[in-house]
Design an enzyme around this catalytic site. Structure first.
Site, short mmCIF file in Angstrom:
data_model
loop_
_atom_site.label_atom_id
_atom_site.label_comp_id
_atom_site.label_asym_id
_atom_site.label_seq_id
_atom_site.Cartn_x
_atom_site.Cartn_y
_atom_site.Cartn_z
CG HIS A 128 1.41 -14.82 -38.08
ND1 HIS A 128 1.63 -13.54 -37.62
CD2 HIS A 128 2.03 -14.92 -39.28
CE1 HIS A 128 2.38 -12.90 -38.50
NE2 HIS A 128 2.62 -13.70 -39.52
CD GLU A 181 0.19 -12.64 -34.69
OE1 GLU A 181 1.05 -13.51 -34.49
OE2 GLU A 181 -0.09 -12.18 -35.82
#
Length: 461
Positions: free
Chosen positions: A439, A444
């Site tokens: 992140h 992600e």
């Protein structure tokens, strides 16, 4: 035992042919290679490499618009077509030169000539008329752009090969076709400021890709100004004054344009090569028919790459060539597995895809769970850029195995390479989910799609 001039003679010096010739020569074999145009093949000379460089160039127009949201002012920017055209050709020629040096360093005998097959162990060079014998012959001649010769005025249009060396950038272009070449060049031309129209006979562009990806890319191209006319073909091209042309469509529409580009497919380079006379079986499309070890119907002749019309991608041709060398020169029988080969489309937005589409998985009888996420990347928010990313996973509901991953959006071709490892390895959705996210990244989302979409076992509309 017959004495041959070469242990291996390769016809075609593209990605597959060059790799096979180099590796065979390094193993100690006597190797010759013939190329009638320029060493490097489609990918280096008139395909992947120059196309990707053109795509990079076309992205700057949107990047300049996006920059304003981050405080940059670049209103002075202007584009010069000859600069791009010539610098790309310089790079293409540089790479071709490197291929030549690598072949020389490996000890491969190079013949700047067209080679045809005389018999199972003999090739003839067309210009010089010289014959060479070889214990093995490898056909690696690739493919060529297709023109619809029955369409009136088709000669007034160009192909993707011609597009790289245009004298001038047109102000308006019509592109016939809806595959990845058509879509990529529509991305390039529209990004460079050309009024661009796609004319495609199917109901939606990018046939063969997942239906969600196709819809997402088509919608975004249209949002950014590309006109897409589906369910139609070009009936006729008529010359007007100057360089203007009138394109008449099968749906009765007429379009005035500066340029027309044919991107309606490619065909294997097998014509007038003497293959059938030598006993080599061809498919209905004119491709060389081969088995899993790239062997043809003639025991001394093999074929790799686009000329076999299996999976027509540069890395596949290279892997097929490597498998051929392992089998024939290293005594390690190797067949390249064509399943779960990742691919990319450098469109707007770009696409990365590996494994089964939702449609393919359903056709194979899988009970599915479909995971899907659509979001705007962080970089686009300040830029007020409306382009979204679509990520999709096709999962077998019984085994939990991830059967396919399909991404359309920023950096998707880069992301799909790593996703391909997981799909090829047969990892489950639970194993993907057990991976901690990085992140803040777009990638992600690949490990954060927790809930399948509703009606996941119904066929797509």
């Amino acid at each position: 035992m017959p004495q041959y001039d070469y242990d291996l003679f390769v016809i075609g010096a593209g990605s597959g042919g060059v790799r096979a010739a180099r590796l065979a020569s390094k193993s100690g074999a006597r190797v010759g290679i013939a190329e009638q145009v320029q060493i490097g093949g489609t990918c280096v000379l008139r395909g992947c490499v120059p196309k990707k460089l053109f795509v990079y160039a076309s992205e700057f127009s949107q990047n300049f618009r996006d920059a304003k949201g981050f405080g940059w002012t670049v209103d002075w920017a202007r584009f010069d077509w000859p600069t791009l055209r010539d610098t790309v050709q310089n790079e293409v020629n540089r790479l071709s030169g490197l291929y030549t040096k690598n072949l020389e360093a490996a000890g491969v005998a190079m013949h700047d000539d067209r080679a045809i097959v005389v018999d199972p162990h003999t090739v003839r060079l067309s210009r010089s008329g010289r014959d060479f014998t070889a214990e093995r012959i490898l056909i690696a001649t690739g493919g060529h752009t297709f023109r619809p010769t029955k369409t009136r005025g088709q000669e007034l249009g160009i192909t993707s090969t011609d597009a790289f060396t245009l004298k001038e950038l047109p102000s308006k272009i019509v592109i016939a076709g809806g595959g990845y070449i058509a879509v990529e060049f529509a991305t390039v031309f529209s990004g460079l400021g050309v009024d661009t129209t796609i004319v495609y006979r199917g109901e939606r562009i990018l046939r063969g890709f997942d239906h969600d990806i196709r819809a997402h890319v088509q919608a975004d191209l249209e949002r950014t100004g590309v006109k897409i006319i589906c369910g139609s073909t070009i009936d006729e091209i008529t010359a007007l004054t100057g360089d203007r042309k009138l394109v008449s469509l099968s749906n009765s529409m007429k379009i005035e344009t500066d340029q027309v580009m044919w991107a309606v497919g490619r065909e294997p380079n097998t014509a007038n090569m003497g293959l059938e006379a030598a006993g080599v079986r061809l498919t209905a499309r004119g491709a060389v028919a081969v088995d899993e070890y790239s062997r043809t119907s003639v025991p001394s002749i093999w074929a790799v790459g686009d000329v076999t019309d299996r999976v027509n991608l540069t890395p596949v041709a290279i892997r097929e060539a490597m498998a051929f060398i392992e089998t024939e020169f290293m005594a390690r029988p190797t067949a390249f597995d064509h399943a779960d080969v990742a691919s990319a489309v450098f469109s707007r937005p770009p696409v990365g895809s590996v494994g089964l589409t939702e449609e393919q998985a359903r056709e194979k009888g899988h009970k599915l769970q479909i995971f899907r996420s659509v979001f705007r990347p962080m970089k686009h928010i300040l830029a007020n850029n409306e382009q979204r990313v679509l990520m999709k996973m096709v999962v077998d509901a019984e085994s939990d195995r991830v059967l396919g991953v399909h991404i359309a959006g920023v950096d998707s071709p880069e992301q799909i390479q790593l996703a391909a490892i997981a799909v090829k390895a047969g990892l489950t959705k639970a194993q993907w989910d057990a991976t901690c996210a990085v992140h803040p990244t777009g990638a992600e989302e690949l490990v954060l799609m927790g809930e399948p979409v509703a009606h996941d076992n119904e066929a797509p509309a």
